[in-house]
Write a protein that holds these residues in place. Structure first.
Motif, mmCIF file in Angstrom:
data_model
loop_
_atom_site.group_PDB
_atom_site.id
_atom_site.type_symbol
_atom_site.label_atom_id
_atom_site.label_comp_id
_atom_site.label_asym_id
_atom_site.label_seq_id
_atom_site.Cartn_x
_atom_site.Cartn_y
_atom_site.Cartn_z
ATOM 1 N N ALA A 43 -4.637 3.857 -3.176
ATOM 2 C CA ALA A 43 -3.365 3.153 -3.017
ATOM 3 C C ALA A 43 -3.468 2.067 -1.944
ATOM 4 C CB ALA A 43 -2.263 4.148 -2.658
ATOM 5 N N PHE A 44 -4.023 2.408 -0.784
ATOM 6 C CA PHE A 44 -4.053 1.451 0.314
ATOM 7 C C PHE A 44 -5.178 0.419 0.179
ATOM 8 C CE2 PHE A 44 -1.114 4.507 2.058
ATOM 9 C CZ PHE A 44 -0.192 3.680 2.677
ATOM 10 N N SER A 45 -6.072 0.602 -0.779
ATOM 11 C CA SER A 45 -7.046 -0.441 -1.115
ATOM 12 C C SER A 45 -6.447 -1.445 -2.083
ATOM 13 C CB SER A 45 -8.305 0.179 -1.746
ATOM 14 O OG SER A 45 -9.022 0.931 -0.804
ATOM 15 N N GLY A 46 -5.363 -1.062 -2.746
ATOM 16 C CA GLY A 46 -4.722 -1.914 -3.745
ATOM 17 C C GLY A 46 -4.359 -3.303 -3.263
ATOM 18 N N PRO A 47 -3.729 -3.438 -2.095
ATOM 19 C CA PRO A 47 -3.377 -4.788 -1.634
ATOM 20 C C PRO A 47 -4.587 -5.706 -1.475
ATOM 21 C CG PRO A 47 -2.132 -3.153 -0.429
ATOM 22 C CD PRO A 47 -3.151 -2.403 -1.249
ATOM 23 N N GLN B 134 1.409 6.873 -4.477
ATOM 24 C CA GLN B 134 1.976 7.967 -5.254
ATOM 25 C C GLN B 134 1.136 8.157 -6.504
ATOM 26 O OE1 GLN B 134 5.940 6.276 -5.699
ATOM 27 N NE2 GLN B 134 5.523 5.840 -7.837
ATOM 28 N N GLN B 135 0.832 9.401 -6.787
ATOM 29 C CA GLN B 135 0.083 9.807 -7.977
ATOM 30 C C GLN B 135 -1.333 9.253 -8.040
ATOM 31 O OE1 GLN B 135 2.556 9.110 -11.406
ATOM 32 N NE2 GLN B 135 4.107 10.523 -10.690
ATOM 33 N N VAL B 136 -1.850 8.784 -6.909
ATOM 34 C CA VAL B 136 -3.255 8.384 -6.790
ATOM 35 C C VAL B 136 -3.719 8.777 -5.392
ATOM 36 C CG1 VAL B 136 -3.111 6.432 -8.409
ATOM 37 C CG2 VAL B 136 -2.743 6.031 -5.976
ATOM 38 N N PRO B 137 -5.020 8.913 -5.190
ATOM 39 C CA PRO B 137 -5.503 9.191 -3.832
ATOM 40 C C PRO B 137 -5.076 8.084 -2.869
ATOM 41 C CG PRO B 137 -7.246 9.573 -5.431
ATOM 42 C CD PRO B 137 -6.111 8.924 -6.170
ATOM 43 N N LEU C 211 -3.235 -8.665 -14.035
ATOM 44 C CA LEU C 211 -4.050 -8.744 -12.833
ATOM 45 C C LEU C 211 -4.262 -7.349 -12.234
ATOM 46 C CD1 LEU C 211 -4.437 -11.364 -10.396
ATOM 47 C CD2 LEU C 211 -3.253 -9.472 -9.337
ATOM 48 N N LEU C 212 -3.223 -6.529 -12.211
ATOM 49 C CA LEU C 212 -3.342 -5.174 -11.676
ATOM 50 C C LEU C 212 -4.086 -4.240 -12.625
ATOM 51 C CD1 LEU C 212 -1.193 -6.268 -9.655
ATOM 52 C CD2 LEU C 212 -0.313 -3.939 -9.590
ATOM 53 N N SER C 213 -4.111 -4.604 -13.909
ATOM 54 C CA SER C 213 -4.751 -3.749 -14.918
ATOM 55 C C SER C 213 -6.248 -3.983 -15.066
ATOM 56 C CB SER C 213 -4.083 -3.976 -16.282
ATOM 57 O OG SER C 213 -2.717 -3.622 -16.223
ATOM 58 N N GLU C 214 -6.744 -5.144 -14.554
ATOM 59 C CA GLU C 214 -8.185 -5.400 -14.642
ATOM 60 C C GLU C 214 -8.956 -4.208 -14.105
ATOM 61 O OE1 GLU C 214 -9.383 -8.988 -12.620
ATOM 62 O OE2 GLU C 214 -7.695 -10.099 -13.442
ATOM 63 N N LYS C 215 -10.124 -3.969 -14.681
ATOM 64 C CA LYS C 215 -10.947 -2.835 -14.234
ATOM 65 C C LYS C 215 -11.680 -3.194 -12.944
ATOM 66 C CE LYS C 215 -10.985 -0.323 -18.309
ATOM 67 N NZ LYS C 215 -9.822 0.419 -18.430
ATOM 68 N N PRO C 216 -11.696 -2.333 -11.957
ATOM 69 C CA PRO C 216 -10.916 -1.101 -11.905
ATOM 70 C C PRO C 216 -9.451 -1.407 -11.612
ATOM 71 C CG PRO C 216 -12.115 -1.375 -9.851
ATOM 72 C CD PRO C 216 -12.522 -2.514 -10.748
ATOM 73 N N ALA C 217 -8.578 -0.669 -12.274
ATOM 74 C CA ALA C 217 -7.143 -0.897 -12.122
ATOM 75 C C ALA C 217 -6.713 -0.612 -10.688
ATOM 76 C CB ALA C 217 -6.369 -0.012 -13.094
ATOM 77 N N VAL C 218 -5.698 -1.327 -10.253
ATOM 78 C CA VAL C 218 -5.178 -1.171 -8.894
ATOM 79 C C VAL C 218 -4.495 0.186 -8.730
ATOM 80 C CG1 VAL C 218 -3.441 -2.075 -7.284
ATOM 81 C CG2 VAL C 218 -4.992 -3.631 -8.468
ATOM 82 N N HIS C 219 -3.961 0.735 -9.811
ATOM 83 C CA HIS C 219 -3.230 2.003 -9.761
ATOM 84 C C HIS C 219 -3.376 2.707 -11.099
ATOM 85 C CE1 HIS C 219 0.253 4.749 -9.404
ATOM 86 N NE2 HIS C 219 0.106 4.584 -8.099
ATOM 87 N N ARG C 220 -3.099 3.970 -11.101
ATOM 88 C CA ARG C 220 -3.127 4.759 -12.330
ATOM 89 C C ARG C 220 -2.155 4.188 -13.372
ATOM 90 N NH1 ARG C 220 -2.098 11.163 -11.824
ATOM 91 N NH2 ARG C 220 -3.043 11.771 -13.779
ATOM 92 N N GLY D 197 0.826 -1.207 0.000
ATOM 93 C CA GLY D 197 0.000 0.000 0.000
ATOM 94 C C GLY D 197 0.856 1.251 0.000
ATOM 95 N N MET D 198 1.905 1.246 0.814
ATOM 96 C CA MET D 198 2.809 2.394 0.859
ATOM 97 C C MET D 198 3.512 2.577 -0.473
ATOM 98 S SD MET D 198 3.683 4.685 3.077
ATOM 99 C CE MET D 198 4.472 6.138 2.417
ATOM 100 N N LEU D 199 3.922 1.491 -1.084
ATOM 101 C CA LEU D 199 4.561 1.554 -2.392
ATOM 102 C C LEU D 199 3.623 2.173 -3.431
ATOM 103 C CD1 LEU D 199 7.038 0.683 -4.152
ATOM 104 C CD2 LEU D 199 5.798 -1.431 -4.579
ATOM 105 N N LEU D 200 2.348 1.780 -3.376
ATOM 106 C CA LEU D 200 1.356 2.282 -4.341
ATOM 107 C C LEU D 200 0.959 3.742 -4.090
ATOM 108 C CD1 LEU D 200 -1.028 -0.815 -4.466
ATOM 109 C CD2 LEU D 200 0.527 -0.049 -6.285
#
Length: 192
Positions: free
Chosen positions: A39-43, A32-35, A71-80, A27-30
């Motif tokens: 980012a912390f919902s990504g994991p 940046q450049q997103v709300p 896998l990270l690109s599936e909608k909705p994407a995990v990150h920008r 989550g910390m890694l993600l």
């Protein structure tokens, strides 16, 4: 980890962050450049898409890079930038496997000082000085990881009563305070 974190502002995602050191690092890694909440919902999203209720550094490191990016690109994407972040997450996990036997808690559990912990965090792929200081402050303020000198090593992010970063977010009210601080900092930077 025993604290209840509220960084994603989604109960199921925050529950994973609260019990999984790897999820928190990702989550910390993600973040940046997103709300921050995104980012912390990504994991949590990654774990669900992998069909598990937790994340494992060895498993992520061993994923086919193209399949993991998909896998990270599936909608909705995990990150920008899902492709770039998939690569960074795998690099982080590979580093954890090589240097800490896949156990992120060894980064802080074995550190004998705040300076040492900051150095270790700064060596992680995708973690520069600021991100390392913020994560160190998060560990100290919310998770009770407080080696000698941790506040000094965390710099301004370690200050008691500050609302500068995710280290200070414990719910919607403190999230608003951190956002207000960041907006004021941007205004000041524009004036300078």
């Amino acid at each position: 980890m025993t604290a209840t974190l509220r960084l994603a502002q989604r109960p199921e995602a925050d529950e994973l962050l609260s019990r999984s050191p790897l999820a928190l690092l990702i989550g910390m890694l993600l973040d940046q450049q997103v709300p921050m909440e995104w980012a912390f919902s990504g994991p949590y999203t990654i774990a669900r898409r992998m069909g598990t209720d937790d994340l494992d550094a060895r498993e992520i490191a061993a994923q086919d890079p193209e399949a993991f990016a998909a896998l990270l690109s599936e909608k909705p994407a995990v990150h920008r930038y899902p492709g770039a972040m998939a690569k960074r997450i795998q690099q982080l996990c590979q580093y954890l496997v090589e240097h800490y036997d896949g156990d992120p808690t060894r980064i802080w559990r074995d550190a004998d000082s705040g300076r040492e912990l900051l150095r270790r965090l700064g060596e992680l792929p995708g973690f520069g000085k600021q991100k390392a200081q913020i994560f160190l402050a998060l560990l100290g303020k919310q998770l009770g990881v407080r080696p000698e000198g941790w506040r000094e090593a965390a710099g301004p992010y370690g200050e008691e009563g500050s609302y500068r970063s995710v280290a200070d977010i414990t719910g919607p009210e403190t999230l608003d305070k951190v956002r207000a601080y960041k907006q004021e900092a941007k205004r000041a930077a524009k004036k300078a």
